[in-house]
Design a protein around this motif. Structure first.
Motif, PDB file in Angstrom:
ATOM      1  N   LYS A 258      47.062   8.238  10.208  1.00 37.52           N
ATOM      2  CA  LYS A 258      48.246   7.476   9.813  1.00 37.52           C
ATOM      3  C   LYS A 258      48.035   5.993  10.104  1.00 37.52           C
ATOM      4  CE  LYS A 258      52.306   9.220  10.569  1.00 37.52           C
ATOM      5  NZ  LYS A 258      53.549   9.708  11.234  1.00 37.52           N
ATOM      6  N   ASP A 262      45.596   6.683   5.252  1.00 36.62           N
ATOM      7  CA  ASP A 262      46.446   7.744   4.704  1.00 36.62           C
ATOM      8  C   ASP A 262      47.033   7.386   3.343  1.00 36.62           C
ATOM      9  OD1 ASP A 262      47.937   5.792   6.047  1.00 36.62           O
ATOM     10  OD2 ASP A 262      49.578   7.177   6.509  1.00 36.62           O
ATOM     11  N   ASN A 263      46.148   6.964   2.446  1.00 33.86           N
ATOM     12  CA  ASN A 263      46.548   6.773   1.059  1.00 33.86           C
ATOM     13  C   ASN A 263      45.349   7.022   0.161  1.00 33.86           C
ATOM     14  OD1 ASN A 263      45.392   3.950   0.044  1.00 33.86           O
ATOM     15  ND2 ASN A 263      46.064   3.682   2.171  1.00 33.86           N
ATOM     16  N   VAL A 298      48.991  12.905  10.441  1.00 36.07           N
ATOM     17  CA  VAL A 298      49.518  12.893   9.073  1.00 36.07           C
ATOM     18  C   VAL A 298      49.938  14.320   8.728  1.00 36.07           C
ATOM     19  CG1 VAL A 298      49.002  12.475   6.631  1.00 36.07           C
ATOM     20  CG2 VAL A 298      48.045  10.966   8.392  1.00 36.07           C
ATOM     21  N   GLU A 299      51.164  14.491   8.233  1.00 32.29           N
ATOM     22  CA  GLU A 299      51.660  15.820   7.909  1.00 32.29           C
ATOM     23  C   GLU A 299      50.785  16.474   6.837  1.00 32.29           C
ATOM     24  OE1 GLU A 299      53.331  13.044   7.694  1.00 32.29           O
ATOM     25  OE2 GLU A 299      54.862  13.080   9.266  1.00 32.29           O
ATOM     26  N   GLU A 301      51.545  18.349   4.298  1.00 25.72           N
ATOM     27  CA  GLU A 301      52.038  18.209   2.922  1.00 25.72           C
ATOM     28  C   GLU A 301      51.651  16.852   2.335  1.00 25.72           C
ATOM     29  OE1 GLU A 301      53.307  20.481   0.821  1.00 25.72           O
ATOM     30  OE2 GLU A 301      52.736  21.800   2.484  1.00 25.72           O
ATOM     31  N   LYS A 302      51.744  15.788   3.148  1.00 23.34           N
ATOM     32  CA  LYS A 302      51.320  14.477   2.659  1.00 23.34           C
ATOM     33  C   LYS A 302      49.817  14.469   2.423  1.00 23.34           C
ATOM     34  CE  LYS A 302      51.251   9.530   3.595  1.00 23.34           C
ATOM     35  NZ  LYS A 302      51.644   8.403   4.480  1.00 23.34           N
ATOM     36  N   ILE A 305      49.073  15.959  -0.939  1.00 25.67           N
ATOM     37  CA  ILE A 305      49.407  15.037  -2.027  1.00 25.67           C
ATOM     38  C   ILE A 305      48.288  14.007  -2.205  1.00 25.67           C
ATOM     39  CG2 ILE A 305      50.990  13.190  -2.729  1.00 25.67           C
ATOM     40  CD1 ILE A 305      53.239  14.806  -1.338  1.00 25.67           C
TER      41      ILE A 305
END
Length: 338
Positions: A258, A262-263, A298-299, A301-302, A305
């Motif tokens: 995070k 995290d992208n 970082v979760e 689910e994220k 994605i």
């Protein structure tokens, strides 16, 4: 000419050890080198008591000066959040206390993990072994002999993973000795070296190291640890060139963090740049729930994605596997992206 080559190797060998002696261990000095006023962040400095600060100057040189949110700085900067005791986080998230010999973990059927060296050149704040009892697993030749005996007695072991700490903290001579010992065990076929040291301190890639790996009858593989495209530069590429020429396979594993990577756009850039540098993207790890570093988590689910967006935009051979390591499982657990 024969007299010059040993001198070059001596200089290279001395170079990385000199760089190691000069790592930055004071957060105040680290921020000053980045033109950031340390007085604004004094409340965070106490976290170094939980986990020491260690940052090589080469890695610092890749950080953006004046930016407290630089993604490389975030990986090594102590924060007061580390004192928070978070539910669901552990000092031993992978349950690595159960060693079969001192410094030897038999986590998977055909491979063992060997703590070759206790220390690291860099202390990443999210390290899942930040609480590992290295004082009880501090490697030396006697303990290596115990591990080698265990490996020799178990025919199912075909691969030995050098880990730590960082295994490349060991000298070229010690690594050559250890690899030679493993070469005498008939059922061992591969050595896998997991290291962040060449990334944060490229001078560690000496010709002595390269020659040892190149000449070994065992298949030698290096798995690097790179989380952000800003960690890649010409200095690192030049250092890895000798390994590429020697046909030593290079892989990379990253940790999803995070505020760091995290992208999808960041990770897509990382994977493309890794491949251009001759490094195969391998794993993208979900964060191991280690106590003191919950702010990096970082979760899932994220993460899914992000991974699906990467999958849609990357060539398949550049896509790392999204995985989680679960204590006691016989392998890493792939995350279903559906």
């Amino acid at each position: 000419m024969p007299q010059i080559i040993p001198q070059i190797e001596k200089n290279l060998h001395t170079s990385w050890q000199k760089d190691l002696r000069e790592v930055v261990t004071e957060p105040k000095v680290l921020l000053q080198m980045l033109n950031i006023n340390p007085d604004d962040y004094l409340q965070h400095f106490k976290a170094r008591k939980l986990f020491p600060v260690r940052v090589p100057k080469s890695f610092i040189n890749r950080m953006v000066k004046g930016d407290i949110n630089d993604p490389l700085l975030k990986q090594v900067m102590p924060l007061s959040q580390e004192f928070i005791i978070a539910d669901g986080y552990s000092t031993d998230p992978l349950e690595e206390h159960d060693t079969v010999a001192e410094g030897l973990l038999h986590k998977y059927h055909n491979r063992v993990l060997m703590v070759v060296k206790a220390g690291c050149a860099v202390n990443c704040r999210y390290c899942f072994r930040r609480h590992f009892p290295y004082q009880d697993n501090s490697p030396n030749k006697q303990r290596w002999h115990e591990a080698l005996t265990y490996i020799a007695q178990h025919n199912s072991i075909t691969e030995v993973i050098f880990s730590g700490g960082d295994p490349l903290m060991a000298s070229d001579e010690h690594l050559a000795w250890l690899i030679n010992q493993l070469e005498q065990i008939p059922h061992v076929k591969r050595i896998r070296i997991h290291s962040r040291l060449p990334v944060v301190m490229p001078s560690r890639v000496t010709m002595g190291l390269v020659n040892t790996l190149k000449k070994s009858p065992l298949k030698c593989v290096i798995v690097l640890h790179i989380n952000h495209p800003n960690e890649l530069n010409e200095e690192l590429s030049a250092a890895l060139e000798s390994l590429r020429v020697a046909r030593i396979p290079l892989f990379n594993q990253s940790v999803l963090l995070k505020g760091v990577n995290d992208n999808a756009s960041c990770l897509i850039s990382l994977c493309e740049n890794l491949f251009d540098m001759g490094i195969q993207p391998y794993y993208l790890h979900l964060f191991d729930a280690v106590q003191g570093a919950a702010h990096f988590d970082v979760e899932e689910e994220k993460a899914k994605i992000i991974a699906n967006e990467m999958l849609a935009k990357l060539s398949g051979f550049m896509m790392p596997k999204l995985v989680r390591e679960i204590a006691g499982q016989p392998n890493k657990t792939p995350i279903n992206l559906a």
